[in-house]
Design a protein around this motif. Structure first.
Motif, PDB file in Angstrom:
ATOM      1  N   ILE A 130       0.854  -1.204   0.000  1.00  0.00           N
ATOM      2  CA  ILE A 130       0.000   0.000   0.000  1.00  0.00           C
ATOM      3  C   ILE A 130       0.880   1.241   0.000  1.00  0.00           C
ATOM      4  CG2 ILE A 130      -1.763   1.269   1.310  1.00  0.00           C
ATOM      5  CD1 ILE A 130      -2.956  -1.279   0.695  1.00  0.00           C
ATOM      6  N   ARG A 131       0.491   2.226  -0.831  1.00  0.00           N
ATOM      7  CA  ARG A 131       1.272   3.470  -0.922  1.00  0.00           C
ATOM      8  C   ARG A 131       0.453   4.615  -0.333  1.00  0.00           C
ATOM      9  NH1 ARG A 131       0.883   0.615  -5.917  1.00  0.00           N
ATOM     10  NH2 ARG A 131      -0.795   2.071  -6.377  1.00  0.00           N
ATOM     11  N   ALA A 132       1.051   5.306   0.632  1.00  0.00           N
ATOM     12  CA  ALA A 132       0.328   6.412   1.261  1.00  0.00           C
ATOM     13  C   ALA A 132       1.147   7.697   1.145  1.00  0.00           C
ATOM     14  CB  ALA A 132       0.073   6.101   2.733  1.00  0.00           C
ATOM     15  N   ASP A 133       0.432   8.816   1.058  1.00  0.00           N
ATOM     16  CA  ASP A 133       1.106  10.107   0.934  1.00  0.00           C
ATOM     17  C   ASP A 133       0.426  11.108   1.858  1.00  0.00           C
ATOM     18  OD1 ASP A 133       2.689  12.158   0.060  1.00  0.00           O
ATOM     19  OD2 ASP A 133       1.925  12.207  -1.992  1.00  0.00           O
ATOM     20  N   LYS A 134       1.155  12.131   2.229  1.00  0.00           N
ATOM     21  CA  LYS A 134       0.527  13.250   2.940  1.00  0.00           C
ATOM     22  C   LYS A 134       0.988  14.536   2.287  1.00  0.00           C
ATOM     23  CE  LYS A 134       1.993  15.822   6.324  1.00  0.00           C
ATOM     24  NZ  LYS A 134       2.988  16.802   5.849  1.00  0.00           N
ATOM     25  N   LYS A 150       4.275   1.963   2.251  1.00  0.00           N
ATOM     26  CA  LYS A 150       5.201   2.587   1.307  1.00  0.00           C
ATOM     27  C   LYS A 150       4.907   4.091   1.186  1.00  0.00           C
ATOM     28  CE  LYS A 150       7.478  -1.061   0.488  1.00  0.00           C
ATOM     29  NZ  LYS A 150       6.976  -2.223  -0.175  1.00  0.00           N
ATOM     30  N   VAL A 151       5.960   4.893   1.236  1.00  0.00           N
ATOM     31  CA  VAL A 151       5.800   6.344   1.074  1.00  0.00           C
ATOM     32  C   VAL A 151       6.558   6.776  -0.179  1.00  0.00           C
ATOM     33  CG1 VAL A 151       6.120   8.625   2.099  1.00  0.00           C
ATOM     34  CG2 VAL A 151       5.576   6.670   3.566  1.00  0.00           C
ATOM     35  N   ALA A 152       5.783   7.039  -1.232  1.00  0.00           N
ATOM     36  CA  ALA A 152       6.364   7.478  -2.510  1.00  0.00           C
ATOM     37  C   ALA A 152       5.916   8.918  -2.687  1.00  0.00           C
ATOM     38  CB  ALA A 152       5.845   6.588  -3.628  1.00  0.00           C
ATOM     39  N   LYS A 153       6.759   9.857  -2.288  1.00  0.00           N
ATOM     40  CA  LYS A 153       6.254  11.212  -2.043  1.00  0.00           C
ATOM     41  C   LYS A 153       6.867  12.273  -2.957  1.00  0.00           C
ATOM     42  CE  LYS A 153       5.421  14.384   1.679  1.00  0.00           C
ATOM     43  NZ  LYS A 153       4.308  14.862   0.822  1.00  0.00           N
ATOM     44  N   MET A 154       5.981  13.114  -3.491  1.00  0.00           N
ATOM     45  CA  MET A 154       6.408  14.311  -4.242  1.00  0.00           C
ATOM     46  C   MET A 154       6.131  15.513  -3.352  1.00  0.00           C
ATOM     47  SD  MET A 154       6.767  12.954  -7.244  1.00  0.00           S
ATOM     48  CE  MET A 154       6.483  11.212  -7.469  1.00  0.00           C
ATOM     49  N   ASP A 213       0.816   7.844  -8.085  1.00  0.00           N
ATOM     50  CA  ASP A 213      -0.056   6.674  -8.103  1.00  0.00           C
ATOM     51  C   ASP A 213      -0.229   6.110  -6.689  1.00  0.00           C
ATOM     52  OD1 ASP A 213      -1.515   4.660  -9.205  1.00  0.00           O
ATOM     53  OD2 ASP A 213       0.173   3.567 -10.052  1.00  0.00           O
ATOM     54  N   ASP A 214      -0.524   6.998  -5.731  1.00  0.00           N
ATOM     55  CA  ASP A 214      -0.682   6.530  -4.349  1.00  0.00           C
ATOM     56  C   ASP A 214      -2.111   6.055  -4.096  1.00  0.00           C
ATOM     57  OD1 ASP A 214       1.902   6.973  -2.979  1.00  0.00           O
ATOM     58  OD2 ASP A 214       1.608   9.011  -3.703  1.00  0.00           O
ATOM     59  N   ASP A 215      -2.249   5.150  -3.119  1.00  0.00           N
ATOM     60  CA  ASP A 215      -3.586   4.632  -2.804  1.00  0.00           C
ATOM     61  C   ASP A 215      -4.307   5.534  -1.811  1.00  0.00           C
ATOM     62  OD1 ASP A 215      -3.121   2.011  -4.146  1.00  0.00           O
ATOM     63  OD2 ASP A 215      -1.590   1.828  -2.587  1.00  0.00           O
ATOM     64  N   GLY A 217      -1.134   8.541  12.301  1.00  0.00           N
ATOM     65  CA  GLY A 217      -2.241   7.629  12.640  1.00  0.00           C
ATOM     66  C   GLY A 217      -3.264   7.570  11.519  1.00  0.00           C
ATOM     67  N   GLU A 218      -3.582   8.732  10.947  1.00  0.00           N
ATOM     68  CA  GLU A 218      -4.558   8.767   9.839  1.00  0.00           C
ATOM     69  C   GLU A 218      -4.001   8.035   8.614  1.00  0.00           C
ATOM     70  OE1 GLU A 218      -7.668   9.860   9.699  1.00  0.00           O
ATOM     71  OE2 GLU A 218      -7.725  10.724  11.714  1.00  0.00           O
ATOM     72  N   MET A 219      -2.721   8.255   8.319  1.00  0.00           N
ATOM     73  CA  MET A 219      -2.140   7.575   7.142  1.00  0.00           C
ATOM     74  C   MET A 219      -2.151   6.068   7.333  1.00  0.00           C
ATOM     75  SD  MET A 219       1.146   9.881   6.079  1.00  0.00           S
ATOM     76  CE  MET A 219       1.766   9.048   4.624  1.00  0.00           C
ATOM     77  N   LEU A 220      -1.767   5.627   8.535  1.00  0.00           N
ATOM     78  CA  LEU A 220      -1.709   4.185   8.802  1.00  0.00           C
ATOM     79  C   LEU A 220      -3.113   3.588   8.745  1.00  0.00           C
ATOM     80  CD1 LEU A 220       0.934   4.367  11.661  1.00  0.00           C
ATOM     81  CD2 LEU A 220       1.272   3.294   9.422  1.00  0.00           C
TER      82      LEU A 220
END
Ligand code: URA
Length: 430
Positions: A77-81, A105-109, A192-194, A277-280
């Protein structure tokens, strides 16, 4: 179609068609529209606003101005903030490694400083050697290898926003709801984050000054995200006062490291734990409260800090990090003029003062003084004595101090009564 007519239409309060918005964003991307016409339209949008339909079209045009990233090669799973921007807001440097250390996974721009606010990319570039540009292959391999990568905008990825962002920064056109929504969500949708957690700042140091406007912006972005099939949540968080004690790139990186050691300021730590916590939770790891508990544990057992070090090394940062972060050669102490309670530390003005010291840009081509900024010694609610240091100012330019000091003087208030308590988080928009 002529850009002149599009500017005139928006200037007069008209609604732009999908074709007109696409024409504009294409011209921004391929360089066929000169900067003076781009900024004229940005100002017209800033003054006249946009409908939800126009904002969505603008967002999709920004998203499609470059390559859409394909993260299907990333396992898990890919998460971003993403934050709408604040003063002393170093949350990404803390939240991203926490979440990655827990297996999401954190794939961040990320972006650069904008107006009086700082940006994650400028902060990361204060780390010696840190590369904020990776090829798509390097980026994906790194996320698969260590679970995290953070890069800036590139020529391939949402290039229209890169250009618009730099022009808005220096033309007083940042604080526009549709432009912020399109800038942030255009980038988020091109990646392409979830899951996406948005930190919508509210108050003096943010671009939305009222909780009401911040909620509207949050609603707009959450709807755009969900409409595009992403799990999206927005938190409305306080930005009336700087977050933590450090403002300015290297100073903020140091404070982020302290926070990951469990020794950070309480406001910053709390906001980071809530965001993590929200991302997780969006990534399927229980309720937000359970996510928050996991996040706290990742700080306590050192795994989040270890993840930040891994990120720094993977992107070419100095092995001596964080000991060799740049420091300014000159400093001044800003002291209380009277005894009493510190009532106001106006976030926007402190951000401007930090920019004047060299931590931000006045013109798009300005370079950043990475050691410049402000370290607060007191926060609103603290009791102070006359002559006691309230903050230390750092810069490499002797001539930068006097304007910064005058700005702080007008932005700081000491009185006989303590200020009213303010919430850290005002609301969650789901
Ligand atoms: N962050 C962005 O990426 N864009 C904005 O317009 C504001 C904050």
């Amino acid at each position: 179609m002529r850009i002149y007519d599009i500017i005139k239409k928006k200037r007069d309060g008209g609604e732009l068609s999908t074709e007109e918005i696409d024409f504009f964003i294409r011209g921004v991307t391929d360089g066929s529209i000169p900067d003076y016409q781009i900024t004229a339209l940005l100002m017209a949008i800033r003054l006249r606003g946009m409908t939800t339909r126009e904002t969505c079209d603008f967002t999709f045009a920004v998203r499609d101005s470059g390559d859409r990233l394909d993260f299907s090669a990333i396992d898990g799973i890919r998460a971003d903030k993403h934050s709408t921007g604040g003063v002393g807001d170093k949350t990404s440097l803390i939240v991203a490694p926490i979440v990655a250390s827990l297996g999401v996974k954190v794939a961040k721009m990320s972006g650069r400083g904008l107006g009086h606010t700082g940006g994650t990319i400028d902060k990361l570039e204060s780390i010696r050697g840190f590369r904020t540009t990776l090829s798509e292959e390097e980026f994906i391999a790194q996320v698969n290898g260590i679970g995290i990568a953070i890069v800036g905008q590139s020529k391939q990825f949402a290039p229209a926003d890169k250009k618009l962002y730099a022009l808005r920064d220096v033309t007083a056109t940042v604080d526009s709801m549709p432009l912020i929504a399109a800038s942030i969500m255009g980038k988020k949708l091109a990646a392409d984050d979830d899951c996406i957690v948005l930190d919508v700042k509210t108050g003096s140091g943010s671009f939305m000054k009222t909780v009401e406007d911040s909620k509207k912006l949050a609603r707009l972005m959450v709807d755009i995200g969900k409409g595009a099939g992403k799990k999206t949540v927005a938190l409305i968080t306080n930005m009336d006062r700087p977050l933590g004690y450090a403002i300015g790139n290297a100073l903020e990186v140091k404070e982020a490291v302290e926070t990951l050691k469990g020794q950070g300021p309480s406001d910053l730590t709390e906001v980071c734990l809530i965001l993590a916590g929200e991302m997780l939770s969006l990534a399927g790891m229980g309720t937000p409260d359970e996510g928050k508990r996991l996040a706290r544990r990742a700080i306590e057992d050192g795994s989040a800090l270890a993840k930040l070090r891994e990120l720094v090394l993977a992107q070419g940062g100095s092995p001596a990090f964080p000991e060799d972060l740049p420091e300014a050669q000159l400093s001044r102490t800003f002291c209380a003029k009277q005894s009493g309670y510190l009532r106001r530390v106006d976030a926007e003005s402190y951000g401007v003062a930090s920019l004047l010291l060299g931590a931000g840009r006045n013109r798009a081509e300005d370079t950043i003084d990475y050691g410049a900024g402000i370290l607060l010694h007191k926060k609103p609610g603290d009791h102070v004595r006359e002559g006691e240091p309230l903050a230390t100012l750092f810069s490499n330019r002797e001539d930068a101090f006097s304007a910064a000091e005058s700005t702080l003087l007008a932005a700081t208030e000491v009185g006989t009564e303590p200020p009213a308590d303010e919430p850290l988080v005002y609301d969650i928009v789901e």
